[in-house]
Design an enzyme around this catalytic site. Structure first.
Site, PDB file in Angstrom:
ATOM      1  N   ASN A   1       0.850  -1.187   0.000  1.00  0.00           N
ATOM      2  CA  ASN A   1       0.000   0.000   0.000  1.00  0.00           C
ATOM      3  C   ASN A   1       0.891   1.245   0.000  1.00  0.00           C
ATOM      4  O   ASN A   1       1.625   1.480   0.961  1.00  0.00           O
ATOM      5  CB  ASN A   1      -0.910  -0.037   1.241  1.00  0.00           C
TER       6      ASN A   1
ATOM      7  N   HIS B   1       1.001   6.121   1.745  1.00  0.00           N
ATOM      8  CA  HIS B   1       1.788   7.016   2.598  1.00  0.00           C
ATOM      9  C   HIS B   1       2.891   7.757   1.850  1.00  0.00           C
ATOM     10  O   HIS B   1       3.411   8.748   2.352  1.00  0.00           O
ATOM     11  CB  HIS B   1       2.326   6.252   3.814  1.00  0.00           C
TER      12      HIS B   1
ATOM     13  N   HIS C   1      -5.738   3.677  -1.814  1.00  0.00           N
ATOM     14  CA  HIS C   1      -7.058   4.012  -1.296  1.00  0.00           C
ATOM     15  C   HIS C   1      -7.452   5.382  -1.844  1.00  0.00           C
ATOM     16  O   HIS C   1      -6.812   6.387  -1.537  1.00  0.00           O
ATOM     17  CB  HIS C   1      -6.989   4.031   0.243  1.00  0.00           C
TER      18      HIS C   1
ATOM     19  N   ARG D   1      -9.610   7.991  -1.251  1.00  0.00           N
ATOM     20  CA  ARG D   1     -10.543   8.464  -0.218  1.00  0.00           C
ATOM     21  C   ARG D   1     -11.434   9.571  -0.758  1.00  0.00           C
ATOM     22  O   ARG D   1     -11.036  10.325  -1.657  1.00  0.00           O
ATOM     23  CB  ARG D   1      -9.762   8.990   0.998  1.00  0.00           C
TER      24      ARG D   1
ATOM     25  N   ARG E   1      -7.282  12.827   0.532  1.00  0.00           N
ATOM     26  CA  ARG E   1      -6.216  13.363   1.388  1.00  0.00           C
ATOM     27  C   ARG E   1      -4.830  12.862   0.966  1.00  0.00           C
ATOM     28  O   ARG E   1      -3.827  13.458   1.315  1.00  0.00           O
ATOM     29  CB  ARG E   1      -6.474  13.041   2.855  1.00  0.00           C
TER      30      ARG E   1
ATOM     31  N   GLU F   1      -8.811   0.525  -2.909  1.00  0.00           N
ATOM     32  CA  GLU F   1      -9.742   0.593  -1.774  1.00  0.00           C
ATOM     33  C   GLU F   1     -10.616   1.840  -1.937  1.00  0.00           C
ATOM     34  O   GLU F   1     -10.115   2.896  -2.329  1.00  0.00           O
ATOM     35  CB  GLU F   1      -8.969   0.722  -0.461  1.00  0.00           C
TER      36      GLU F   1
ATOM     37  N   THR G   1      -8.475   3.877   8.411  1.00  0.00           N
ATOM     38  CA  THR G   1      -9.710   3.091   8.410  1.00  0.00           C
ATOM     39  C   THR G   1      -9.873   2.334   9.725  1.00  0.00           C
ATOM     40  O   THR G   1      -9.159   1.372   9.994  1.00  0.00           O
ATOM     41  CB  THR G   1      -9.693   2.106   7.224  1.00  0.00           C
TER      42      THR G   1
ATOM     43  N   GLU H   1     -11.349  -9.043   3.196  1.00  0.00           N
ATOM     44  CA  GLU H   1     -10.073  -8.693   3.818  1.00  0.00           C
ATOM     45  C   GLU H   1     -10.360  -8.504   5.300  1.00  0.00           C
ATOM     46  O   GLU H   1     -11.197  -7.675   5.678  1.00  0.00           O
ATOM     47  CB  GLU H   1      -9.484  -7.421   3.203  1.00  0.00           C
TER      48      GLU H   1
ATOM     49  N   HIS I   1      -3.970  -4.142   7.948  1.00  0.00           N
ATOM     50  CA  HIS I   1      -4.089  -2.973   8.817  1.00  0.00           C
ATOM     51  C   HIS I   1      -3.181  -3.125  10.039  1.00  0.00           C
ATOM     52  O   HIS I   1      -3.388  -4.015  10.848  1.00  0.00           O
ATOM     53  CB  HIS I   1      -5.517  -2.689   9.293  1.00  0.00           C
TER      54      HIS I   1
END
Ligand code: PXP
Length: 260
Positions: free
Chosen positions: A6, A9, A42, A44, A48, A69, A100, A150, A213
């Protein structure tokens, strides 16, 4: 065990200055070269970190599967249908949350979830639901037509970090987990049991099972040992390590743990 890296970041750091560094596409290429089996991002609602242009370019240029996602918001689902990633993972979203928190509440959003799955499936996108390790949620995931679930490993990761890292001594300590070590060890054991039972139950229903996560280099071995789970999506810990080692090494080290 396959690894979805992922890279959200990387975009978080970019958005801190609203420039184009670090370049999200470079992160994608480095992660692929280092052995990622999948790129996870993701999109969003508040954009963001990942923006629409990032998602379109990643879906177009990645030579490995892309797992996008997103929430069940209709506008977002329409965009995802147009982006056409290999898979969409439906997640709950609250604007005020840092990340999340908790799995999708399918029971309260059954018709909207069904509609999102229907539209995504029509666009030939496979659908996974991000849920808590809970039998009722798995039954509902099957009922609304998901291909995969998931399992949320946040609860496990929080207990692990409180027991075996310096989190409890920091300002980010989790107040609800300020308990004695024996209690925490029992909670960790129970949380792992829930994940294992949920994964086996979902597999029995013919669902593929991923997890993610809060997984990191210290806590991933317990989840890696659950054979019913075939994919892990990991982001923050890999990008955090890459600050010191570079992304290539950070991904390779995680891959090595999953192959161990
Ligand atoms: N899987 C899902 C569905 C997520 O929402 C996230 C966080 O964006 C992750 C995996 C990765 O979590 P982490 O960044 O804590 O590794």
């Amino acid at each position: 065990m396959t690894l979805g890296v992922n890279i959200d970041h990387v975009a978080v750091l970019r958005e801190a200055r609203r420039v184009n560094a670090p370049d999200i596409l470079q992160a994608m290429y480095v992660a692929i070269e280092a052995g990622a089996d999948q790129i996870t991002i993701h999109l969003r609602e508040d954009r963001r970190h990942i923006h629409d242009t990032d998602a379109y370019r990643i879906a177009k240029l990645s030579r490995i599967p892309v797992n996008l996602e997103c929430s069940i918001n209709e506008e977002i689902i329409d965009i995802v249908c147009d982006i056409k990633p290999h898979r969409a993972t439906l997640v709950p979203e609250k604007r005020e949350e840092v990340t999340t928190e908790g799995g999708l509440d399918i029971a309260s959003n059954k018709e909207r979830t069904k509609k999102a799955i229907h539209n995504l499936t029509e666009s030939e996108i496979s659908v996974s639901l991000f849920i808590d390790p809970d039998i009722t949620a798995i039954d509902l995931a099957k009922e609304v037509g998901a291909d995969m679930v998931e399992l949320h490993t946040g609860a496990y990761s929080n207990i692990f970090a409180t027991l075996y890292s310096n989190l409890a001594a920091s300002h980010h300590r989790i107040e609800t987990l300020q308990k004695d070590r024996e209690t925490l060890k029992r909670m960790l054991h129970r949380s792992l049991d829930e994940l294992k039972t949920a994964a086996e139950y979902a597999t029995g229903l013919g669902l593929e099972v991923a997890a993610g996560h809060g997984l990191n280099y210290q806590n991933v071995h317990n989840i890696n040992a659950i054979t019913a789970i075939t994919e892990l999506n990991i982001g923050q810990s890999i990008v955090a390590r890459s600050v010191f080692t570079g992304l290539d090494k950070a991904v390779r080290e995680m891959k090595a743990l999953l192959n161990a």
